[in-house]
Design a protein around this motif. Structure first.
Motif, PDB file in Angstrom:
ATOM      1  N   ARG A  59     -32.099  38.287  60.451  1.00 48.10           N
ATOM      2  CA  ARG A  59     -32.455  36.991  61.493  1.00 48.10           C
ATOM      3  C   ARG A  59     -31.099  36.978  62.356  1.00 48.10           C
ATOM      4  O   ARG A  59     -30.732  35.751  62.787  1.00 48.10           O
ATOM      5  CB  ARG A  59     -32.597  35.764  60.348  1.00 48.10           C
ATOM      6  CG  ARG A  59     -33.929  35.910  59.648  1.00 48.10           C
ATOM      7  CD  ARG A  59     -33.873  34.593  58.510  1.00 48.10           C
ATOM      8  NE  ARG A  59     -34.190  33.342  59.623  1.00 48.10           N
ATOM      9  CZ  ARG A  59     -34.169  32.321  59.167  1.00 48.10           C
ATOM     10  NH1 ARG A  59     -33.938  31.962  58.003  1.00 48.10           N
ATOM     11  NH2 ARG A  59     -34.108  31.202  60.116  1.00 48.10           N
ATOM     12  N   ARG A  60     -30.702  37.809  62.815  1.00 47.57           N
ATOM     13  CA  ARG A  60     -29.742  37.927  63.871  1.00 47.57           C
ATOM     14  C   ARG A  60     -30.338  38.646  64.892  1.00 47.57           C
ATOM     15  O   ARG A  60     -30.261  39.601  65.341  1.00 47.57           O
ATOM     16  CB  ARG A  60     -28.488  38.874  63.477  1.00 47.57           C
ATOM     17  CG  ARG A  60     -27.710  38.256  62.269  1.00 47.57           C
ATOM     18  CD  ARG A  60     -26.653  39.156  61.818  1.00 47.57           C
ATOM     19  NE  ARG A  60     -25.864  38.442  60.851  1.00 47.57           N
ATOM     20  CZ  ARG A  60     -24.960  39.182  60.045  1.00 47.57           C
ATOM     21  NH1 ARG A  60     -24.690  40.277  60.190  1.00 47.57           N
ATOM     22  NH2 ARG A  60     -24.152  38.704  59.177  1.00 47.57           N
ATOM     23  N   PRO A  63     -30.512  37.726  72.451  1.00 46.67           N
ATOM     24  CA  PRO A  63     -31.526  36.634  73.428  1.00 46.67           C
ATOM     25  C   PRO A  63     -32.777  37.197  73.866  1.00 46.67           C
ATOM     26  O   PRO A  63     -33.856  36.546  73.576  1.00 46.67           O
ATOM     27  CB  PRO A  63     -30.491  36.672  74.634  1.00 46.67           C
ATOM     28  CG  PRO A  63     -29.031  36.675  73.932  1.00 46.67           C
ATOM     29  CD  PRO A  63     -29.022  37.956  72.797  1.00 46.67           C
ATOM     30  N   ALA A  66     -34.956  36.785  71.056  1.00 47.25           N
ATOM     31  CA  ALA A  66     -35.354  35.372  70.516  1.00 47.25           C
ATOM     32  C   ALA A  66     -35.950  34.610  71.578  1.00 47.25           C
ATOM     33  O   ALA A  66     -36.587  33.502  71.642  1.00 47.25           O
ATOM     34  CB  ALA A  66     -34.048  34.498  70.489  1.00 47.25           C
ATOM     35  N   GLY A  68     -34.715  33.892  74.496  1.00 46.02           N
ATOM     36  CA  GLY A  68     -33.718  33.008  75.413  1.00 46.02           C
ATOM     37  C   GLY A  68     -32.687  33.072  74.588  1.00 46.02           C
ATOM     38  O   GLY A  68     -32.411  33.545  73.565  1.00 46.02           O
ATOM     39  N   THR A  69     -31.701  32.219  75.173  1.00 42.85           N
ATOM     40  CA  THR A  69     -30.454  32.076  74.514  1.00 42.85           C
ATOM     41  C   THR A  69     -30.251  30.506  73.931  1.00 42.85           C
ATOM     42  O   THR A  69     -31.105  29.607  74.358  1.00 42.85           O
ATOM     43  CB  THR A  69     -29.195  32.088  75.398  1.00 42.85           C
ATOM     44  OG1 THR A  69     -29.532  30.966  76.630  1.00 42.85           O
ATOM     45  CG2 THR A  69     -29.306  33.396  76.247  1.00 42.85           C
ATOM     46  N   THR A  70     -29.473  30.571  72.922  1.00 38.51           N
ATOM     47  CA  THR A  70     -29.115  29.221  72.078  1.00 38.51           C
ATOM     48  C   THR A  70     -27.978  28.654  72.552  1.00 38.51           C
ATOM     49  O   THR A  70     -27.711  27.444  72.152  1.00 38.51           O
ATOM     50  CB  THR A  70     -29.302  29.375  70.544  1.00 38.51           C
ATOM     51  OG1 THR A  70     -28.521  30.323  70.391  1.00 38.51           O
ATOM     52  CG2 THR A  70     -30.856  29.924  70.443  1.00 38.51           C
ATOM     53  N   GLY A  71     -27.275  29.086  73.462  1.00 38.67           N
ATOM     54  CA  GLY A  71     -25.854  28.372  73.870  1.00 38.67           C
ATOM     55  C   GLY A  71     -25.417  29.083  75.161  1.00 38.67           C
ATOM     56  O   GLY A  71     -25.998  30.145  75.439  1.00 38.67           O
ATOM     57  N   ARG A  72     -24.213  28.831  75.414  1.00 36.90           N
ATOM     58  CA  ARG A  72     -23.525  29.598  76.563  1.00 36.90           C
ATOM     59  C   ARG A  72     -22.146  29.512  76.043  1.00 36.90           C
ATOM     60  O   ARG A  72     -21.620  28.787  75.388  1.00 36.90           O
ATOM     61  CB  ARG A  72     -23.531  28.606  77.650  1.00 36.90           C
ATOM     62  CG  ARG A  72     -22.876  29.150  78.892  1.00 36.90           C
ATOM     63  CD  ARG A  72     -23.235  28.405  80.091  1.00 36.90           C
ATOM     64  NE  ARG A  72     -24.372  27.718  80.094  1.00 36.90           N
ATOM     65  CZ  ARG A  72     -24.727  26.649  81.176  1.00 36.90           C
ATOM     66  NH1 ARG A  72     -23.640  26.259  81.813  1.00 36.90           N
ATOM     67  NH2 ARG A  72     -25.705  25.891  80.935  1.00 36.90           N
ATOM     68  N   HIS A 115     -26.804  37.167  77.222  1.00 34.47           N
ATOM     69  CA  HIS A 115     -25.797  35.913  76.955  1.00 34.47           C
ATOM     70  C   HIS A 115     -25.528  35.174  78.161  1.00 34.47           C
ATOM     71  O   HIS A 115     -25.199  36.118  79.046  1.00 34.47           O
ATOM     72  CB  HIS A 115     -24.898  36.250  76.098  1.00 34.47           C
ATOM     73  CG  HIS A 115     -25.173  36.884  74.633  1.00 34.47           C
ATOM     74  ND1 HIS A 115     -25.409  35.909  73.905  1.00 34.47           N
ATOM     75  CD2 HIS A 115     -25.337  38.082  74.073  1.00 34.47           C
ATOM     76  CE1 HIS A 115     -25.760  36.518  72.480  1.00 34.47           C
ATOM     77  NE2 HIS A 115     -25.651  37.912  72.932  1.00 34.47           N
ATOM     78  N   GLU A 116     -25.403  33.857  78.125  1.00 28.08           N
ATOM     79  CA  GLU A 116     -25.132  33.390  79.323  1.00 28.08           C
ATOM     80  C   GLU A 116     -23.553  33.012  79.203  1.00 28.08           C
ATOM     81  O   GLU A 116     -22.998  32.496  78.216  1.00 28.08           O
ATOM     82  CB  GLU A 116     -25.837  31.721  79.412  1.00 28.08           C
ATOM     83  CG  GLU A 116     -27.372  32.286  79.578  1.00 28.08           C
ATOM     84  CD  GLU A 116     -28.073  30.533  79.804  1.00 28.08           C
ATOM     85  OE1 GLU A 116     -27.237  29.397  80.182  1.00 28.08           O
ATOM     86  OE2 GLU A 116     -29.086  30.752  79.679  1.00 28.08           O
TER      87      GLU A 116
END
Length: 123
Positions: A59-60, A63, A66, A68-72, A115-116
């Motif tokens: 579960r790693r 982006p 997934a 999209g991203t979940t953070g920046r 990754h953002e």
């Protein structure tokens, strides 16, 4: 002492290590594994983070996996314009130019792994 060291899950971890070295001047502090399946701790001018091969079975998710991203990640540097330009030259996509914003000088990129990043400094 306390610190936060983000771990970025990517498809192609060894390639990502090379990108972060070129884009941010990151140097490898620790690295294990072979081929693209590596775990590496990097230091970009005192900002320490990890790069790890994505693994859907654990579960790693990267982006792209997934959706999209979940953070920046905010990389604070003395010269945001130079680092932003170097990241774009290394293969990142600029999503905003470096400009004054909310008391910061900041620009944004998306790295080749999805990754953002914000690259900036106060003032």
């Amino acid at each position: 002492m306390a610190s936060i060291q983000p771990e970025l899950w990517v498809d192609g971890a060894a390639t990502a290590v090379e990108f972060y070295a070129a884009a941010f001047g990151a140097r490898v502090l620790h690295r294990v594994g072979e081929g693209e399946d590596v775990v590496a701790q990097l230091d970009a001018g005192g900002a320490v983070f990890w790069v790890v091969q994505a693994d859907a079975g654990r579960r790693r998710l990267s982006p792209p996996a997934a959706g999209g991203t979940t953070g920046r990640v905010l990389l604070v540097v003395d010269d945001p314009e130079a680092v932003h330009a170097r990241a774009v030259a290394a293969g990142a996509t600029a999503t905003s130019a470096v400009a004054p914003e909310h008391g910061w000088l900041v620009g944004r990129i998306v790295d080749p792994f999805g990754h953002e990043w914000e690259i900036g400094r106060p003032g």
